[in-house]
Design a protein around this motif. Structure first.
Motif, PDB file in Angstrom:
ATOM      1  N   GLY A   1      -4.804   1.775  -8.705  1.00 28.85           N
ATOM      2  CA  GLY A   1      -3.577   2.539  -8.537  1.00 28.85           C
ATOM      3  C   GLY A   1      -2.604   2.194  -9.652  1.00 28.85           C
ATOM      4  O   GLY A   1      -3.013   1.822 -10.749  1.00 28.85           O
ATOM      5  N   SER A   2      -1.325   2.296  -9.394  1.00 30.33           N
ATOM      6  CA  SER A   2      -0.302   1.996 -10.389  1.00 30.33           C
ATOM      7  C   SER A   2       0.745   1.066  -9.792  1.00 30.33           C
ATOM      8  O   SER A   2       1.214   1.307  -8.673  1.00 30.33           O
ATOM      9  N   PRO A   3       1.149   0.035 -10.542  1.00 30.61           N
ATOM     10  CA  PRO A   3       2.190  -0.859 -10.031  1.00 30.61           C
ATOM     11  C   PRO A   3       3.611  -0.318 -10.226  1.00 30.61           C
ATOM     12  O   PRO A   3       4.567  -0.924  -9.749  1.00 30.61           O
ATOM     13  N   THR A   4       3.736   0.816 -10.920  1.00 30.69           N
ATOM     14  CA  THR A   4       5.067   1.318 -11.267  1.00 30.69           C
ATOM     15  C   THR A   4       5.305   2.779 -10.912  1.00 30.69           C
ATOM     16  O   THR A   4       6.446   3.235 -10.944  1.00 30.69           O
ATOM     17  N   ASP A   5       4.247   3.541 -10.596  1.00 35.43           N
ATOM     18  CA  ASP A   5       4.393   4.978 -10.351  1.00 35.43           C
ATOM     19  C   ASP A   5       3.445   5.386  -9.226  1.00 35.43           C
ATOM     20  O   ASP A   5       2.284   5.696  -9.465  1.00 35.43           O
ATOM     21  N   ARG A   6       3.953   5.424  -8.018  1.00 35.45           N
ATOM     22  CA  ARG A   6       3.107   5.674  -6.850  1.00 35.45           C
ATOM     23  C   ARG A   6       2.698   7.140  -6.702  1.00 35.45           C
ATOM     24  O   ARG A   6       1.772   7.452  -5.950  1.00 35.45           O
TER      25      ARG A   6
END
Length: 163
Positions: free
Chosen positions: A132-137
């Protein structure tokens, strides 16, 4: 061997900084994987400075500077497991089958692009992981990254961290 898996950091466009939980996990990891879409060289610099070992590729949002520094696909063997890191894998439908055919000599495929966490096992035994992404869900309920361990020639303790 402790692993951190992340992708799609998109700094500084989607966030100004990385979450502290990811940075702490990186500091403790033996190997950090990043599956592309860094967006700027400063983020790659940060990962290089904080990772004991970085295995990374570029993504579709990464320009010439990043593409000159890291490959489109990275392959590494850790603890007897063959890992491949790439950014895009196409549509979710049929992904396991397509990737098993495309990466017959890989045990674990780390990928990004969708910002959707993914952990499946293809019929041929290929493990597919998207942290996934740690900054853009995007459409997900949380931003995420993953951790795992490698021991005795196997991948263990795969965990999705929700931020």
């Amino acid at each position: 061997m402790a692993l951190v898996l992340t992708a799609d950091t998109h700094l500084p466009k989607r966030a100004k900084r990385l979450p502290s939980a990811l940075l702490e996990a990186m500091d403790a990891a033996d190997v950090v994987f990043h599956a592309g879409d860094w967006v700027d060289g400063a983020t790659l610099d940060l990962f290089e400075s904080r990772s004991a070992r970085l295995v990374a590729c570029w993504g579709n949002n990464d320009g010439p500077e990043l593409r000159a520094r890291i490959p489109e696909r990275a392959d590494v063997t850790l603890g007897g497991l063959r890992f491949t890191v790439t950014h895009e894998t196409g549509a979710a439908t049929g992904r396991d089958r397509r990737m098993a055919a495309a990466y017959p000599d890989t045990d674990v495929l780390v990928f990004g692009h969708s910002h959707i966490p993914w952990d499946t096992l293809a019929d041929n035994g290929l493990r597919l992981l998207n942290p996934g992404s740690p900054t853009d869900r995007r459409r997900q309920p949380h931003c995420t990254f993953m951790t795992a361990t490698v021991s005795d020639g196997a991948l263990h303790d795969v965990h999705e961290h929700q931020l």
